[in-house]
Design an enzyme around this catalytic site. Structure first.
Site, PDB file in Angstrom:
ATOM      1  N   GLU A 256       9.454  47.330  40.025  1.00 31.26           N
ATOM      2  CA  GLU A 256       8.112  47.490  39.447  1.00 31.26           C
ATOM      3  C   GLU A 256       8.145  46.770  38.105  1.00 31.26           C
ATOM      4  O   GLU A 256       8.688  47.288  37.132  1.00 31.26           O
ATOM      5  CB  GLU A 256       7.793  48.979  39.238  1.00 31.26           C
ATOM      6  CG  GLU A 256       7.667  49.783  40.513  1.00 31.26           C
ATOM      7  CD  GLU A 256       6.368  49.503  41.280  1.00 31.26           C
ATOM      8  OE1 GLU A 256       5.505  48.785  40.743  1.00 31.26           O
ATOM      9  OE2 GLU A 256       6.254  49.982  42.409  1.00 31.26           O
ATOM     10  N   CYS A 290       1.416  48.265  31.942  1.00 30.61           N
ATOM     11  CA  CYS A 290       1.771  47.194  32.888  1.00 30.61           C
ATOM     12  C   CYS A 290       0.539  46.718  33.637  1.00 30.61           C
ATOM     13  O   CYS A 290       0.419  45.547  33.954  1.00 30.61           O
ATOM     14  CB  CYS A 290       2.854  47.668  33.847  1.00 30.61           C
ATOM     15  SG  CYS A 290       2.423  49.179  34.720  1.00 30.61           S
TER      16      CYS A 290
HETATM   17  P1  NAD Z   1      12.882  46.566  29.842  1.00 30.76           P
HETATM   18  O1  NAD Z   1      13.001  45.648  31.017  1.00 30.76           O
HETATM   19  O2  NAD Z   1      13.278  46.066  28.519  1.00 30.76           O
HETATM   20  O3  NAD Z   1      13.747  47.900  30.084  1.00 30.76           O
HETATM   21  C1  NAD Z   1      13.520  48.766  31.172  1.00 30.76           C
HETATM   22  C2  NAD Z   1      14.740  49.625  31.391  1.00 30.76           C
HETATM   23  O4  NAD Z   1      15.826  48.809  31.820  1.00 30.76           O
HETATM   24  C3  NAD Z   1      15.234  50.388  30.157  1.00 30.76           C
HETATM   25  O5  NAD Z   1      15.570  51.695  30.541  1.00 30.76           O
HETATM   26  C4  NAD Z   1      16.480  49.609  29.758  1.00 30.76           C
HETATM   27  O6  NAD Z   1      17.435  50.373  29.084  1.00 30.76           O
HETATM   28  C5  NAD Z   1      16.999  49.176  31.110  1.00 30.76           C
HETATM   29  N1  NAD Z   1      17.891  48.021  31.077  1.00 30.76           N
HETATM   30  C6  NAD Z   1      17.953  47.014  30.165  1.00 30.76           C
HETATM   31  N2  NAD Z   1      18.896  46.116  30.515  1.00 30.76           N
HETATM   32  C7  NAD Z   1      19.444  46.559  31.674  1.00 30.76           C
HETATM   33  C8  NAD Z   1      20.458  46.047  32.538  1.00 30.76           C
HETATM   34  N3  NAD Z   1      21.100  44.910  32.272  1.00 30.76           N
HETATM   35  N4  NAD Z   1      20.764  46.756  33.658  1.00 30.76           N
HETATM   36  C9  NAD Z   1      20.115  47.908  33.945  1.00 30.76           C
HETATM   37  N5  NAD Z   1      19.147  48.431  33.168  1.00 30.76           N
HETATM   38  C10 NAD Z   1      18.810  47.761  32.048  1.00 30.76           C
HETATM   39  O7  NAD Z   1      11.369  47.058  29.870  1.00 30.76           O
HETATM   40  P2  NAD Z   1      10.620  47.968  28.796  1.00 30.76           P
HETATM   41  O8  NAD Z   1      10.410  47.157  27.570  1.00 30.76           O
HETATM   42  O9  NAD Z   1      11.282  49.285  28.695  1.00 30.76           O
HETATM   43  O10 NAD Z   1       9.218  48.212  29.533  1.00 30.76           O
HETATM   44  C11 NAD Z   1       8.151  47.333  29.449  1.00 30.76           C
HETATM   45  C12 NAD Z   1       8.024  46.502  30.717  1.00 30.76           C
HETATM   46  O11 NAD Z   1       7.903  47.368  31.839  1.00 30.76           O
HETATM   47  C13 NAD Z   1       6.761  45.653  30.718  1.00 30.76           C
HETATM   48  O12 NAD Z   1       7.056  44.389  31.250  1.00 30.76           O
HETATM   49  C14 NAD Z   1       5.837  46.426  31.654  1.00 30.76           C
HETATM   50  O13 NAD Z   1       4.837  45.645  32.237  1.00 30.76           O
HETATM   51  C15 NAD Z   1       6.813  46.943  32.652  1.00 30.76           C
HETATM   52  N6  NAD Z   1       6.259  48.083  33.385  1.00 30.76           N
HETATM   53  C16 NAD Z   1       5.983  47.936  34.722  1.00 30.76           C
HETATM   54  C17 NAD Z   1       5.425  48.990  35.427  1.00 30.76           C
HETATM   55  C18 NAD Z   1       5.127  48.874  36.899  1.00 30.76           C
HETATM   56  O14 NAD Z   1       4.936  49.892  37.531  1.00 30.76           O
HETATM   57  N7  NAD Z   1       5.081  47.690  37.487  1.00 30.76           N
HETATM   58  C19 NAD Z   1       5.150  50.202  34.776  1.00 30.76           C
HETATM   59  C20 NAD Z   1       5.429  50.320  33.419  1.00 30.76           C
HETATM   60  C21 NAD Z   1       5.992  49.245  32.737  1.00 30.76           C
END
Ligand code: NAD
Length: 517
Positions: A256, A290
């Site tokens: 997602e 998002c």
């Molecule tokens: P992010 O990708 O920076 O982090 C998301 C999660 O991934 C965090 O818990 C982080 O600790 C973890 N993470 C980071 N590096 C990792 C790795 N190498 N391996 C495993 N896990 C890792 O995203 P964010 O800044 O927390 O959230 C914002 C983003 O999420 C935006 O792009 C938004 O559009 C998206 N989002 C999508 C949806 C959806 O349903 N499609 C919903 C909400 C947010």
């Protein structure tokens, strides 16, 4: 004592025996409005994550053995608990994520509604059923059921720290899995609160839903810990890393990811309603949604009126941390730089910049971004192409709805979207042809609040679905069973079949299917 008051206990308890082996490293989560520390949490290392998943595996068998009724009553107890503590959780979300209390209530309400739906529809969607065995196996009964995967790993973002991960957690639990959840390092207190709420509401199976905390490395450890599936919600760049890590162990993934959602405003649209929806869709939650609206394509027939309406509505918006604020600070300070870069790039490319009346010099700190609309941004500009994730909106004049659709679809992302048209046929047609997983006609974001509808994207917005029947099936594997009812005199799948059997079969197939050209 509230769960928030017990947060230290929550932190220790969520770690459980894990911390006997984990490093003693900790990290703080802070209030983006004030900088105050909200909680201190362990950085769970790979050993700790593996042990948590191992405990989850034991719990998963017990949880699966409870069956739909046993799980249903416990999921109801969980939702009842959340509903009774709604204000307490909303206060924590407000403090840790920054959004206004009222928006936190709305977010948690949606999560509770999904939890109810998932628990209430699991048996009907996933339970054993008989299917038609077809001509070739007419002497057999055929059965289909959807079995749980064991432990599902969930990695979540910070922008909707309850609603977004619960879209995976609730549906994975309802499908009979245990869950290990790694919340964002920006909202670990909310994650720990949810796990503590589970333990309080479902004391006989506390390990069916556990939380591990930490940074990206903890998430990567969860990918490698042998979970049955990894449900990731976050940005596309991190999603790519998560997929690569999961590929090491052939762990299936649900992605997602981010969006760049568009709204199409057609000639016959209710312009005031469209402007209201666009402003809410773009600016609520500080634009950190998002499925937030980031681009509007308005036809030349309505463009001037639409821009005037949006400008008018923008005036009244004010970011802040009080109850009357329209939206809060940027949760992640570094996102402020991304938003500023997009605004500067667009202005540099000749875009007209329209801001609300909110006076930035009165903002408590620089994590607050004024509501901003960009007019006439070139389509190849970063503000149109990349996810901005701030309280901004581009509005572009187009010839007609067909051009709007072409530009809306010309994006690497494809998460949600919106169409405004008074004509039912026109609105539905544009919605169908929009390249996105979800579209709301004459509103914004509504699809997320309908539990029966699947949620997910196309392209760089990811794949797989949470919510609805598809969301339940996402956390299962289909199991097919046949049972021979009566033995036939001729068994085609036996070396003992007569030599004439294949010819007879070919004749039957010719009669049944041969006439089709
Ligand atoms: P992010 O990708 O920076 O982090 C998301 C999660 O991934 C965090 O818990 C982080 O600790 C973890 N993470 C980071 N590096 C990792 C790795 N190498 N391996 C495993 N896990 C890792 O995203 P964010 O800044 O927390 O959230 C914002 C983003 O999420 C935006 O792009 C938004 O559009 C998206 N989002 C999508 C949806 C959806 O349903 N499609 C919903 C909400 C947010």
């Amino acid at each position: 004592m509230s769960l928030v008051d017990q947060m230290d206990t929550v932190t220790d308890a969520s770690a459980g025996s894990v911390d006997r082996h984990a490093t003693t490293e900790t990290f703080e989560s802070t209030n983006p409005a004030s900088g105050a520390v909200v909680g201190v949490f362990p950085v769970h290392d790979a050993d700790a994550v593996r042990e948590t998943v191992a405990r989850g595996r034991v719990a998963a068998r017990q949880w699966a053995d409870l069956g739909y009724d046993g799980r249903g009553t416990r999921l109801s107890a969980f939702r009842g608990y959340l509903a009774r503590r709604l204000h307490e959780l909303a206060d924590l979300v407000h403090r840790e994520n920054g959004k206004p209390h009222a928006d936190a209530i709305l977010e948690i309400t949606l999560a509770i509604d999904h939890l109810a739906w998932a628990g209430g529809h699991a048996r009907k969607t996933l339970g054993p059923r008989k299917v038609n065995a077809g001509m070739l196996a007419a002497n057999h009964a055929a059965y289909l059921e959807y079995q749980p995967l064991g432990v599902v790993g969930v990695i979540g973002p910070w922008n909707y720290p309850v609603f977004t991960p619960m879209g995976s957690i609730a549906y994975a639990l309802a499908a009979g899995n245990a869950v290990v959840f790694k919340p964002s390092e920006y909202t670990p207190a909310v994650g720990a609160w949810l796990a503590a709420a589970w333990r309080a509401a479902v004391p006989d199976l506390p390990d069916a839903f556990q939380v591990v905390t930490g940074y990206g490395e903890t998430g990567a450890a969860l990918c490698r810990a042998g979970v049955g599936k990894l449900a990731f919600t976050g940005s596309a760049p991190t999603g790519r890393k998560v997929m690569a890590t999961c590929a090491e162990t052939l762990t299936p993934v649900l992605m997602e990811l981010g969006g760049k959602d568009a709204m199409i405003v057609d000639d016959d649209a209710d312009v005031t309603a469209a402007a209201d929806a666009a402003v809410w869709g773009a600016m609520s939650n500080g634009g950190q949604t998002c499925i937030g609206i980031e681009r509007v394509y308005a036809t030349s027939a309505v463009y001037d009126r639409f821009v005037a309406e949006v400008t008018e509505q923008l005036r009244t918006l004010r970011p802040g941390s009080d109850d009357a604020a329209s939206y809060g600070p940027m949760t992640m300070a570094s996102q402020t730089d991304v938003v500023k870069r997009h605004l500067a790039d667009a202005a540099g490319a000749g875009a007209r910049v329209v801001r609300g009346d909110a006076d930035p010099s009165l903002f408590p700190n620089e994590n607050y971004v004024p509501p901003t609309v960009l007019l006439d941004v070139p389509e190849d500009n970063v503000a149109v192409r990349e996810e901005t994730f701030g309280p901004t909106l581009t509005i572009t004049k187009v010839r007609d709805a067909e051009e709007a659709l072409e530009l809306a679809n010309n994006s690497a992302h494809g998460l949600g979207g919106s169409v405004f048209s008074k004509s039912k046929e026109r609105g539905m047609d544009l919605a169908r042809r929009m390249r996105s997983g979800m579209t709301s006609v004459n509103s914004v974001l509504t699809f997320a609040s309908v539990p029966a509808l699947p949620f997910g994207g196309v392209g760089d917005s990811g794949f797989g679905r949470i919510h609805g029947e598809d969301g339940l099936k996402e956390f299962t594997r289909a199991k097919a069973i046949t049972r021979q009812r009566i033995a036939l005199p001729v068994n085609l799948m036996s070396f003992g079949r007569p030599a004439s059997a294949a010819d007879a079969l070919a004749r039957v197939m010719g009669m049944l299917h041969g006439r089709h050209r």
